[in-house]
Design a protein around this motif. Sequence first.
Motif, PDB file in Angstrom:
ATOM      1  N   CYS A 210       0.837  -1.200   0.000  1.00 54.50           N
ATOM      2  CA  CYS A 210       0.000   0.000   0.000  1.00 54.50           C
ATOM      3  C   CYS A 210       0.870   1.248   0.000  1.00 54.50           C
ATOM      4  CB  CYS A 210      -0.900   0.027   1.234  1.00 54.50           C
ATOM      5  SG  CYS A 210      -1.914  -1.433   1.476  1.00 54.50           S
ATOM      6  N   THR A 211       1.910   1.215   0.829  1.00 53.86           N
ATOM      7  CA  THR A 211       2.803   2.361   0.970  1.00 53.86           C
ATOM      8  C   THR A 211       3.530   2.654  -0.329  1.00 53.86           C
ATOM      9  OG1 THR A 211       3.054   1.924   3.328  1.00 53.86           O
ATOM     10  CG2 THR A 211       4.771   3.238   2.276  1.00 53.86           C
ATOM     11  N   LEU A 212       4.035   1.617  -0.995  1.00 51.69           N
ATOM     12  CA  LEU A 212       4.750   1.823  -2.250  1.00 51.69           C
ATOM     13  C   LEU A 212       3.831   2.422  -3.314  1.00 51.69           C
ATOM     14  CD1 LEU A 212       7.273   1.483  -4.022  1.00 51.69           C
ATOM     15  CD2 LEU A 212       6.455  -0.817  -4.573  1.00 51.69           C
ATOM     16  N   ALA A 213       2.652   1.859  -3.502  1.00 47.64           N
ATOM     17  CA  ALA A 213       1.738   2.368  -4.529  1.00 47.64           C
ATOM     18  C   ALA A 213       1.317   3.796  -4.233  1.00 47.64           C
ATOM     19  CB  ALA A 213       0.520   1.455  -4.638  1.00 47.64           C
ATOM     20  N   SER A 214       1.070   4.110  -2.966  1.00 41.16           N
ATOM     21  CA  SER A 214       0.684   5.472  -2.600  1.00 41.16           C
ATOM     22  C   SER A 214       1.834   6.448  -2.805  1.00 41.16           C
ATOM     23  CB  SER A 214       0.221   5.519  -1.145  1.00 41.16           C
ATOM     24  OG  SER A 214      -0.971   4.798  -0.982  1.00 41.16           O
ATOM     25  N   ALA A 215       3.056   5.994  -2.536  1.00 45.15           N
ATOM     26  CA  ALA A 215       4.217   6.846  -2.755  1.00 45.15           C
ATOM     27  C   ALA A 215       4.417   7.126  -4.248  1.00 45.15           C
ATOM     28  CB  ALA A 215       5.468   6.205  -2.155  1.00 45.15           C
ATOM     29  N   ILE A 216       4.203   6.111  -5.085  1.00 48.17           N
ATOM     30  CA  ILE A 216       4.299   6.340  -6.536  1.00 48.17           C
ATOM     31  C   ILE A 216       3.262   7.366  -6.975  1.00 48.17           C
ATOM     32  CG2 ILE A 216       4.024   5.271  -8.808  1.00 48.17           C
ATOM     33  CD1 ILE A 216       5.013   2.631  -7.515  1.00 48.17           C
ATOM     34  N   ALA A 217       2.017   7.199  -6.530  1.00 47.14           N
ATOM     35  CA  ALA A 217       0.964   8.144  -6.891  1.00 47.14           C
ATOM     36  C   ALA A 217       1.298   9.546  -6.408  1.00 47.14           C
ATOM     37  CB  ALA A 217      -0.374   7.680  -6.311  1.00 47.14           C
ATOM     38  N   SER A 218       1.852   9.661  -5.213  1.00 46.02           N
ATOM     39  CA  SER A 218       2.208  10.968  -4.666  1.00 46.02           C
ATOM     40  C   SER A 218       3.266  11.650  -5.522  1.00 46.02           C
ATOM     41  CB  SER A 218       2.708  10.817  -3.226  1.00 46.02           C
ATOM     42  OG  SER A 218       1.696  10.317  -2.381  1.00 46.02           O
ATOM     43  N   LEU A 220       3.934  11.036  -8.678  1.00 45.44           N
ATOM     44  CA  LEU A 220       3.333  11.398  -9.963  1.00 45.44           C
ATOM     45  C   LEU A 220       2.569  12.709  -9.839  1.00 45.44           C
ATOM     46  CD1 LEU A 220       2.036   7.913 -11.184  1.00 45.44           C
ATOM     47  CD2 LEU A 220       3.961   9.210 -12.127  1.00 45.44           C
ATOM     48  N   ALA A 221       1.843  12.872  -8.734  1.00 46.57           N
ATOM     49  CA  ALA A 221       1.107  14.122  -8.515  1.00 46.57           C
ATOM     50  C   ALA A 221       2.047  15.305  -8.353  1.00 46.57           C
ATOM     51  CB  ALA A 221       0.216  13.984  -7.283  1.00 46.57           C
ATOM     52  N   LEU A 222       3.243  15.050  -7.840  1.00 45.00           N
ATOM     53  CA  LEU A 222       4.239  16.103  -7.670  1.00 45.00           C
ATOM     54  C   LEU A 222       4.971  16.426  -8.961  1.00 45.00           C
ATOM     55  CD1 LEU A 222       5.590  14.920  -4.213  1.00 45.00           C
ATOM     56  CD2 LEU A 222       4.535  17.150  -4.664  1.00 45.00           C
ATOM     57  N   GLY A 223       4.646  15.710 -10.050  1.00 45.61           N
ATOM     58  CA  GLY A 223       5.182  16.057 -11.359  1.00 45.61           C
ATOM     59  C   GLY A 223       6.269  15.164 -11.909  1.00 45.61           C
ATOM     60  N   GLU A 224       6.617  14.097 -11.190  1.00 46.46           N
ATOM     61  CA  GLU A 224       7.653  13.192 -11.698  1.00 46.46           C
ATOM     62  C   GLU A 224       7.087  12.293 -12.794  1.00 46.46           C
ATOM     63  OE1 GLU A 224      10.548  13.747 -10.797  1.00 46.46           O
ATOM     64  OE2 GLU A 224      10.527  14.486  -8.736  1.00 46.46           O
ATOM     65  N   ASP A 225       7.982  11.840 -13.708  1.00 46.06           N
ATOM     66  CA  ASP A 225       7.549  10.824 -14.660  1.00 46.06           C
ATOM     67  C   ASP A 225       7.537   9.469 -13.944  1.00 46.06           C
ATOM     68  OD1 ASP A 225      10.223  10.000 -14.524  1.00 46.06           O
ATOM     69  OD2 ASP A 225      10.732  10.684 -16.531  1.00 46.06           O
ATOM     70  N   VAL A 226       7.053   8.443 -14.621  1.00 46.65           N
ATOM     71  CA  VAL A 226       6.863   7.158 -13.946  1.00 46.65           C
ATOM     72  C   VAL A 226       8.166   6.567 -13.407  1.00 46.65           C
ATOM     73  CG1 VAL A 226       6.137   4.756 -14.259  1.00 46.65           C
ATOM     74  CG2 VAL A 226       4.688   6.616 -15.104  1.00 46.65           C
ATOM     75  N   PRO A 227       9.241   6.471 -14.197  1.00 44.31           N
ATOM     76  CA  PRO A 227      10.465   5.872 -13.632  1.00 44.31           C
ATOM     77  C   PRO A 227      10.992   6.631 -12.411  1.00 44.31           C
ATOM     78  CG  PRO A 227      10.585   5.906 -16.023  1.00 44.31           C
ATOM     79  CD  PRO A 227       9.392   6.732 -15.652  1.00 44.31           C
ATOM     80  N   GLU A 228      10.959   7.962 -12.443  1.00 42.27           N
ATOM     81  CA  GLU A 228      11.466   8.730 -11.312  1.00 42.27           C
ATOM     82  C   GLU A 228      10.523   8.630 -10.109  1.00 42.27           C
ATOM     83  OE1 GLU A 228      14.285  11.240  -9.332  1.00 42.27           O
ATOM     84  OE2 GLU A 228      14.322   9.763 -10.951  1.00 42.27           O
ATOM     85  N   ALA A 229       9.227   8.584 -10.379  1.00 42.10           N
ATOM     86  CA  ALA A 229       8.266   8.413  -9.281  1.00 42.10           C
ATOM     87  C   ALA A 229       8.486   7.076  -8.588  1.00 42.10           C
ATOM     88  CB  ALA A 229       6.836   8.497  -9.812  1.00 42.10           C
ATOM     89  N   VAL A 230       8.754   6.026  -9.364  1.00 39.13           N
ATOM     90  CA  VAL A 230       9.003   4.708  -8.771  1.00 39.13           C
ATOM     91  C   VAL A 230      10.315   4.710  -8.005  1.00 39.13           C
ATOM     92  CG1 VAL A 230       9.466   2.270  -9.275  1.00 39.13           C
ATOM     93  CG2 VAL A 230       7.610   3.469 -10.456  1.00 39.13           C
ATOM     94  N   ARG A 231      11.343   5.343  -8.562  1.00 41.20           N
ATOM     95  CA  ARG A 231      12.639   5.395  -7.866  1.00 41.20           C
ATOM     96  C   ARG A 231      12.504   6.070  -6.501  1.00 41.20           C
ATOM     97  NH1 ARG A 231      16.627   8.459  -6.406  1.00 41.20           N
ATOM     98  NH2 ARG A 231      15.702  10.367  -7.246  1.00 41.20           N
ATOM     99  N   LYS A 232      11.840   7.218  -6.470  1.00 38.86           N
ATOM    100  CA  LYS A 232      11.685   7.942  -5.210  1.00 38.86           C
ATOM    101  C   LYS A 232      10.776   7.185  -4.242  1.00 38.86           C
ATOM    102  CE  LYS A 232      12.729  12.614  -6.782  1.00 38.86           C
ATOM    103  NZ  LYS A 232      12.244  14.015  -6.911  1.00 38.86           N
ATOM    104  N   ALA A 233       9.747   6.536  -4.777  1.00 37.72           N
ATOM    105  CA  ALA A 233       8.859   5.746  -3.923  1.00 37.72           C
ATOM    106  C   ALA A 233       9.605   4.571  -3.309  1.00 37.72           C
ATOM    107  CB  ALA A 233       7.658   5.259  -4.730  1.00 37.72           C
ATOM    108  N   LYS A 234      10.462   3.925  -4.092  1.00 37.37           N
ATOM    109  CA  LYS A 234      11.253   2.803  -3.575  1.00 37.37           C
ATOM    110  C   LYS A 234      12.186   3.264  -2.457  1.00 37.37           C
ATOM    111  CE  LYS A 234      12.211  -0.835  -4.675  1.00 37.37           C
ATOM    112  NZ  LYS A 234      11.894  -2.118  -3.967  1.00 37.37           N
TER     113      LYS A 234
END
Length: 261
Positions: A210-218, A220-234
């Motif tokens: 749950c935490t990982l998926a929510s972090a990715i969504a967060s 993305l909302a902050l303007g990152e592209d998908v690979p960078e959103a996943v990197r920061k979420a990880k």
Amino acid sequence: MTPPRVLTIAGSDSGGGAGIQADLKTMLALGVHGMSVIAAVTAQNSLGVQGYWELPPEAVRAQLSSVLGDIGVQAVKTGMLASPALVEVIAEVLSGVEAPVVVDPVGVSKHGDSLLAPEAVDVVKGRLLPVATVVTPNLWEVEQLTSVKVEDEDGLRPAAEAVLALGPAWALIKGGHLPGPPVDLLTDGVREYRFRAERHDNRHTHGTGCTLASAIASHLALGEDVPEAVRKAKEYVTGAIAHGFPLGAGIGPVDHAWRWR
């Protein structure tokens, strides 16, 4: 200034470690405004899920209409959706939303308790995944969705291709349950990224997905592209796992506030 807005559509975890509660904690920690549509209520603690009750489809539709019609969203995350009727309603509404959608195809809890009716799996595959920007299955969920069983890192790519065939733009296959250092594979079918992390000796990992998926969504909302959103979420969830703490007599949660302590 109003922060970016992220909506979670998921189940409530009465123990506070996963579900809606984990999603909103993650969103707060990452600087976005979290909103919620509750699809189901669980009786849940550190030992497992003692029961769950889904909300009526009209209640879920009303929550969606209320948030989307007035406040709007810059990203959406879905988690536990429980039943075919709820998946149908949510997929229908999200098909008209322009914001990125992160789908965590929750099928089973950390304790092995089923959180998705078997008859809902086909609806997730046929209706929800085609509207997803990113889908984040673990290895058990990959097998549930595609019948592909992953036994080593070489199996991550075929698993991702099988998931992508169901319609999402990106697939993030979580390989944390494989032996050796954890590795996740992200791909859109052309570009491929592998995210590695240290394996922490900590059993208190409730709420990780749950935490990982929510972090990715967060992100993305902050303007990152998908690979960078996943990197920061990880990066965020790895720290949360490292700081997971005991709670009750069973498996404790990850620490959503680890950066503040």
